[in-house]
Design a protein around this motif. Structure first.
Motif, PDB file in Angstrom:
ATOM      1  N   PHE A 224       0.830  -1.204   0.000  1.00 30.83           N
ATOM      2  CA  PHE A 224       0.000   0.000   0.000  1.00 30.83           C
ATOM      3  C   PHE A 224       0.868   1.258   0.000  1.00 30.83           C
ATOM      4  O   PHE A 224       0.671   2.175  -0.806  1.00 30.83           O
ATOM      5  CB  PHE A 224      -0.926  -0.035   1.217  1.00 30.83           C
ATOM      6  CG  PHE A 224      -1.786   1.182   1.367  1.00 30.83           C
ATOM      7  CD1 PHE A 224      -2.642   1.565   0.344  1.00 30.83           C
ATOM      8  CD2 PHE A 224      -1.738   1.938   2.524  1.00 30.83           C
ATOM      9  CE1 PHE A 224      -3.428   2.692   0.487  1.00 30.83           C
ATOM     10  CE2 PHE A 224      -2.535   3.065   2.660  1.00 30.83           C
ATOM     11  CZ  PHE A 224      -3.377   3.444   1.649  1.00 30.83           C
ATOM     12  N   TYR A 226       3.940   1.436  -0.974  1.00 33.63           N
ATOM     13  CA  TYR A 226       4.650   1.438  -2.261  1.00 33.63           C
ATOM     14  C   TYR A 226       3.803   2.086  -3.344  1.00 33.63           C
ATOM     15  O   TYR A 226       4.269   2.938  -4.099  1.00 33.63           O
ATOM     16  CB  TYR A 226       4.983  -0.012  -2.623  1.00 33.63           C
ATOM     17  CG  TYR A 226       5.651  -0.206  -3.963  1.00 33.63           C
ATOM     18  CD1 TYR A 226       7.035  -0.197  -4.086  1.00 33.63           C
ATOM     19  CD2 TYR A 226       4.895  -0.426  -5.103  1.00 33.63           C
ATOM     20  CE1 TYR A 226       7.645  -0.387  -5.307  1.00 33.63           C
ATOM     21  CE2 TYR A 226       5.491  -0.618  -6.330  1.00 33.63           C
ATOM     22  CZ  TYR A 226       6.863  -0.602  -6.434  1.00 33.63           C
ATOM     23  OH  TYR A 226       7.459  -0.783  -7.644  1.00 33.63           O
ATOM     24  N   GLN A 227       2.529   1.693  -3.389  1.00 33.91           N
ATOM     25  CA  GLN A 227       1.630   2.244  -4.405  1.00 33.91           C
ATOM     26  C   GLN A 227       1.424   3.739  -4.216  1.00 33.91           C
ATOM     27  O   GLN A 227       1.480   4.514  -5.168  1.00 33.91           O
ATOM     28  CB  GLN A 227       0.251   1.585  -4.306  1.00 33.91           C
ATOM     29  CG  GLN A 227       0.216   0.181  -4.802  1.00 33.91           C
ATOM     30  CD  GLN A 227      -1.203  -0.347  -4.782  1.00 33.91           C
ATOM     31  OE1 GLN A 227      -2.087   0.160  -5.447  1.00 33.91           O
ATOM     32  NE2 GLN A 227      -1.418  -1.368  -3.988  1.00 33.91           N
ATOM     33  N   ALA A 230       4.412   5.684  -5.219  1.00 36.03           N
ATOM     34  CA  ALA A 230       4.550   5.682  -6.679  1.00 36.03           C
ATOM     35  C   ALA A 230       3.601   6.698  -7.301  1.00 36.03           C
ATOM     36  O   ALA A 230       3.979   7.459  -8.189  1.00 36.03           O
ATOM     37  CB  ALA A 230       4.286   4.288  -7.232  1.00 36.03           C
TER      38      ALA A 230
ATOM     39  N   VAL B 349       9.527   5.213 -12.129  1.00 35.91           N
ATOM     40  CA  VAL B 349       9.371   6.187 -11.053  1.00 35.91           C
ATOM     41  C   VAL B 349      10.785   6.590 -10.667  1.00 35.91           C
ATOM     42  O   VAL B 349      11.541   5.808 -10.109  1.00 35.91           O
ATOM     43  CB  VAL B 349       8.628   5.575  -9.847  1.00 35.91           C
ATOM     44  CG1 VAL B 349       8.520   6.588  -8.718  1.00 35.91           C
ATOM     45  CG2 VAL B 349       7.248   5.100 -10.267  1.00 35.91           C
ATOM     46  N   TYR B 352      12.236   6.095  -7.216  1.00 39.65           N
ATOM     47  CA  TYR B 352      12.385   4.724  -6.743  1.00 39.65           C
ATOM     48  C   TYR B 352      13.713   4.148  -7.230  1.00 39.65           C
ATOM     49  O   TYR B 352      14.204   4.533  -8.284  1.00 39.65           O
ATOM     50  CB  TYR B 352      11.233   3.863  -7.269  1.00 39.65           C
ATOM     51  CG  TYR B 352      10.003   3.881  -6.400  1.00 39.65           C
ATOM     52  CD1 TYR B 352       9.970   4.612  -5.215  1.00 39.65           C
ATOM     53  CD2 TYR B 352       8.881   3.149  -6.747  1.00 39.65           C
ATOM     54  CE1 TYR B 352       8.850   4.620  -4.419  1.00 39.65           C
ATOM     55  CE2 TYR B 352       7.738   3.153  -5.953  1.00 39.65           C
ATOM     56  CZ  TYR B 352       7.737   3.879  -4.790  1.00 39.65           C
ATOM     57  OH  TYR B 352       6.630   3.883  -4.001  1.00 39.65           O
ATOM     58  N   PHE B 363       4.579  -6.085  -7.958  1.00 35.44           N
ATOM     59  CA  PHE B 363       4.724  -6.067  -6.502  1.00 35.44           C
ATOM     60  C   PHE B 363       3.523  -6.674  -5.796  1.00 35.44           C
ATOM     61  O   PHE B 363       3.588  -7.038  -4.642  1.00 35.44           O
ATOM     62  CB  PHE B 363       4.945  -4.632  -6.020  1.00 35.44           C
ATOM     63  CG  PHE B 363       3.742  -3.747  -6.193  1.00 35.44           C
ATOM     64  CD1 PHE B 363       3.482  -3.150  -7.403  1.00 35.44           C
ATOM     65  CD2 PHE B 363       2.868  -3.535  -5.144  1.00 35.44           C
ATOM     66  CE1 PHE B 363       2.362  -2.356  -7.569  1.00 35.44           C
ATOM     67  CE2 PHE B 363       1.745  -2.745  -5.313  1.00 35.44           C
ATOM     68  CZ  PHE B 363       1.494  -2.161  -6.531  1.00 35.44           C
ATOM     69  N   ILE B 374       5.635  -6.130   1.592  1.00 37.19           N
ATOM     70  CA  ILE B 374       6.566  -6.427   0.503  1.00 37.19           C
ATOM     71  C   ILE B 374       7.678  -7.337   1.023  1.00 37.19           C
ATOM     72  O   ILE B 374       8.240  -7.094   2.087  1.00 37.19           O
ATOM     73  CB  ILE B 374       7.152  -5.127  -0.065  1.00 37.19           C
ATOM     74  CG1 ILE B 374       6.049  -4.377  -0.795  1.00 37.19           C
ATOM     75  CG2 ILE B 374       8.318  -5.411  -0.996  1.00 37.19           C
ATOM     76  CD1 ILE B 374       6.467  -3.074  -1.379  1.00 37.19           C
TER      77      ILE B 374
END
Lengths: 365, 511
Positions: A224, A226-227, A230, B349, B352, B363, B374
């Protein structure tokens, strides 16, 4: 690998130095304001500002922690939203509505047993804040309306809605404020009152710390987080990768709103406060929270410390009145210090440029 | 022999990487000197040092035989150094004239003196045959013209050392011819040109001498006339390079359609005309089908519609399943891999790191997450494997931020990601744009390998040579329509293909 950790360490330490430098600049600016307003008492007043928080010994820490709770949560709310690239300036509306909803439960639902009563009140505040936050997210994501405009407008709507709500359902005519919250719904003290007698300290600070750690974890480890990051960094790439940017913006704003709502609940349910005054002004903590978040560069753990600093200055400010400074001047000085903290990004850049230049010089020699 | 520019023993370090290692570059007055190297070889760093954007850790710079220190672009300007950047530095809603004088405005009684400025600009434009209209706004002129504005900017400032940073990357074939003509004119007037490129053809055509960089070091400086393209390519890459793709016969067992597009239309909001106009075609397993066309004829929109990024009407079938109304994520998970047109805007991105970018779609798959957490270990392992396999070079391995990779390595990250996840169809949009020979060779070989493994490849490219050498079948998109469907690259000439692309030849003819 070692080089990488070295570099990230360097970045972190730069952030820290910048934050400290920003705070110092703020303090110097505060001193300057004092010198202008009353030169003869300026240094005494400044001393009071710096040490006033502890003028009554260790119990002063209780007051600081009490301020920190609300401020840190407001700052965390801002930091969370900014990860999605949304600036949540609508914290005030979420804060007051969260507080009002929690107070309503606190005043009226006395059928609930003590601890549960408090928990239900907090839960309701989360929902109220989340709704108000999600509204900004929805308008931003689906109609591309500036979150700043919506946020500021919704702040006022939130304040008047809260007033209306109090007036209709739990109003104390004699005091022009809401009825007091039942004992069973108040924030538990958990012995903080024994540790810091005669202060407003309660267990809220533990909740704030918990939320900070939780947010840190979300961004560090979860899909979550991470999204969301992004989407905040590159909406086009997120869309390309099949990440639902709109959903994430709404969700992140709902969570950000919930955190602001929680801040409101802990503020208005605290044993030291326990009522909502009818007022046309938006609450100040969410705005100060923006500064606390900036000062910590959005780092959730850093926010705990930046909030602590701002709370310390605020607590010390009250003592300046002993030296004949009127409350308005006190407010100006503390506000100046707090807002100078917002220069942190500028200072951060300056430090990087200067240190690069310094290193180059060193090599040339 | 007098040198206009001498950069002696220049060293520049960045965290984890030495961008320039004892680099020496000597440019004679009045010559066209090419700087050749792969992406990340240190060409741009070296030029940025000359132009005062970076400062060197070690080494000296001499301009016209005098030692100088260049600490910012204004100083470089005062020394007569001008630069046309790869991405133009123009203000779009200003006119050409306003852009040219910006920062060097002539004044009369502290009032802007446009008259004198215009006279000078017009004179320069005529002298060098630039044909620039000073009153047009930047938005109204072509990219080729915009480049001439950049050139005029340098001439207006009386620069006589002109740096061109990959000037042909953005130009059409005939615009490239014109640019080379302009460069020859400039040299005839005594200017010194530094020409950064990784395209051997152009260097051969325009440059007198060429300095080759590889991994931050100078490999050598050669006379262009007496050095073959193959020799230069080998100097640049460090091994023999195939300048032609050797792809063998296309593998078509029993033809099975992977992608079928039927009657597809894409219309942009507020536009009356369809950007993609009733397009139908198929892509089979084991072939590289290429969509050729001049930029802006609906390629981007067509790809966006297939990938689900843009609403469309019509039917899109992938592996026998109608995906017209499916989400981007669904398509990604059901056989579609997409190498996007703009790697920085869409593909990565930038904040990142490499590892995070390598799992941008995946992911959420069970091998990389459990209960929403993760699995960093699995992600890192996967990243290390792909970095090794696809030869992604970076300062700090998987932890390097995508934004600090060179262009070629950024593209390798995307290609690694898209080719490693399960897929049946690869859509590659200009996969080699702006890359050097070594990287182009690798990427083209990867696409051929996909084809030979029985995957369907849909290649969208503006480079005619790439279209001709790589594809099994060419379709031409003109003005949103497919004007030719089954052109055979072995039978058609480049000139013919050009006629289709220009819309002169048309109709759904088969050759």
């Amino acid at each position: 690998m070692s080089e990488k950790s070295l570099k990230s360490q360097k970045k972190k330490s730069t952030d820290l130095y910048a934050a400290i430098a920003a705070a110092l600049i703020g303090l110097l600016f505060g001193l300057f304001v004092l010198l202008v307003s009353n030169p003869s008492k300026a240094f005494q007043g400044f001393g009071a500002l710096l040490t006033g928080a502890f003028s009554e010994g260790i119990s002063g820490l209780g007051t600081i922690l009490y301020y920190t709770t609300t401020l840190a949560l407001c700052a965390l709310s801002v930091a969370f939203a900014s990860r999605t690239g949304v600036f949540n300036i609508g914290g005030a509306g979420q804060f007051i509505l969260g507080g009002a909803a929690a107070s309503y439960v606190g005043v009226n639902w006395t059928f609930l047993p003590p601890v549960l009563h408090f928990l239900v009140a907090v839960l309701v505040s989360l929902l109220a804040g989340a709704l108000w936050g999600a509204l900004i997210g929805l308008l931003k994501a689906f109609f591309n309306i500036s979150e700043i405009v919506i946020g500021i407008l919704l702040n006022y709507i939130g304040v008047y809605l809260a007033n209306m709500f109090v007036l209709d359902y739990f109003y104390d005519v004699s005091m022009n404020r809401s009825l007091p919250v039942a004992q069973s719904a108040m924030v538990p003290r958990l012995g903080m009152d024994k540790l810091f007698p005669n202060t407003a300290a309660d267990a809220g600070i533990f909740i704030a710390v918990l939320v900070a750690v939780l947010i840190w974890f979300i961004f560090k480890r979860t899909t979550f987080g991470y999204q969301i990051t992004a989407c905040g960094n590159n909406p086009d790439a997120s869309r390309y990768a099949g990440i639902n940017a709109k959903k994430n913006i709404v969700l992140a704003m709902a969570i950000s709103g919930a955190i602001s709502g929680l801040a409101g609940a802990l503020f208005y349910l605290s044993p030291a406060k326990n009522f909502i005054a009818i007022s046309d002004a938006t609450p100040a903590q969410p705005m100060t929270g923006i500064c606390a978040s900036l000062l910590a560069m959005g780092n959730p753990i850093g926010i705990l410390f930046s909030s602590l600093f701002i709370s310390y200055i605020t607590a010390g400010g009250f003592n300046m009145q002993l030296y004949g400074f009127v409350p308005e001047i006190v407010d100006i000085v503390t506000a100046a210090i707090i807002y100078c903290s917002a220069f942190v990004i500028l200072i951060n850049k300056a430090i990087r440029v200067l240190s690069a230049r310094f290193q180059r010089k060193g090599k040339e020699k | 022999m007098s040198y206009a520019v001498e950069m002696l023993n220049i060293t520049k370090r960045f965290p984890g990487i030495i961008a320039n290692n004892q680099v020496t570059l000597q440019v004679r007055r009045g010559e066209v000197h090419a700087l050749l190297g792969e992406n990340g070889a240190g060409k741009s760093t070296l030029m940025s040092i000359l132009f005062g954007l970076y400062s060197a850790d070690e080494g000296t710079i001499r301009i016209n035989e005098k030692e100088v220190r260049v600490t910012d672009p204004n100083e470089a300007n005062a020394l007569g150094i001008g630069m046309v950047h790869q991405h133009f530095k123009l203000i779009h809603n200003f006119t050409v004239l306003e852009n040219i004088i910006l920062g060097a405005e002539s004044q009369k009684y502290s009032v802007l003196d446009m008259k004198t400025a215009r006279k000078k600009v017009v004179a320069l434009s005529e002298k060098y045959h630039l044909d620039v209209d000073p009153d047009k706004r930047i938005t109204e002129i072509t990219v080729g013209m915009q480049q001439r504005v950049e050139i005029l900017k340098m001439l207006y400032r009386d620069n006589d050392i002109l740096i061109f940073d990959e000037p042909t990357a953005v130009l059409l074939p005939d615009e490239i011819d014109e640019l080379i003509e302009i460069i020859k004119n400039l040299v005839a007037e005594g200017k010194t040109i530094l020409f950064i490129s990784h395209k051997l053809d152009e260097i051969k055509r325009v440059a007198d001498r060429c300095t080759v960089l590889r991994r931050g070091r100078v490999i050598g400086t050669v006379e262009v006339a007496s050095t073959s393209k193959e020799e230069m390519a080998e100097m640049m890459v460090g091994r023999k390079v195939l300048l032609q793709v050797d792809k063998g016969e296309s593998y078509l067992g029993t033809p099975s359609t992977i992608l079928e597009v039927q009657d597809l239309c894409v219309k942009k909001r507020n536009e009356r005309k369809n950007k993609v106009d009733h397009v139908s075609f198929r892509v089979q397993a084991g072939e590289i089908a290429c969509i050729a066309g001049v930029d802006g004829n609906g390629q981007s929109e067509l790809v966006a519609a297939i990938a689900g990024l843009m609403p469309s009407t019509g039917r899109i079938t992938l592996c026998g399943e109608d995906i017209s109304h499916r989400s981007v994520r669904y398509r990604n998970c059901h056989g579609l891999s997409h190498i996007p047109e703009d790697r920085q805007k869409q593909g990565l991105v930038m904040e990142y790191n490499v590892a995070q970018n390598l799992v941008l779609q995946e992911f959420q798959e069970p091998q990389f997450q459990r209960h929403g957490l993760i699995l960093t270990g699995a992600v890192n392992e996967y990243a290390d494997r792909l970095i090794e396999k696809y030869d992604i070079r970076s300062g700090q391995g998987r932890e390097t931020a995508a934004g600090s990779l060179s262009g070629g390595n950024q593209q390798k990250v995307i290609i690694a990601r898209e080719l490693e996840r399960p897929h049946e169809l690869v859509i590659a949009v200009q996969p080699t744009r702006g890359l050097d020979v070594g990287a182009i060779e690798q990427i083209q070989a990867q696409l051929v390998k996909q084809r030979n493994a029985g995957k369907a490849v849909l290649l969208v490219s503006l480079e005619l040579e790439e279209v001709m050498s790589l594809s099994d079948r060419i379709m031409v998109l003109h003005d949103g329509r497919i004007v030719a469907d089954h052109l055979d690259p072995k039978k058609i000439t480049m000139k013919e293909l050009g006629l289709y692309m220009a819309g002169v030849k048309g109709g759904a003819t088969d050759v």
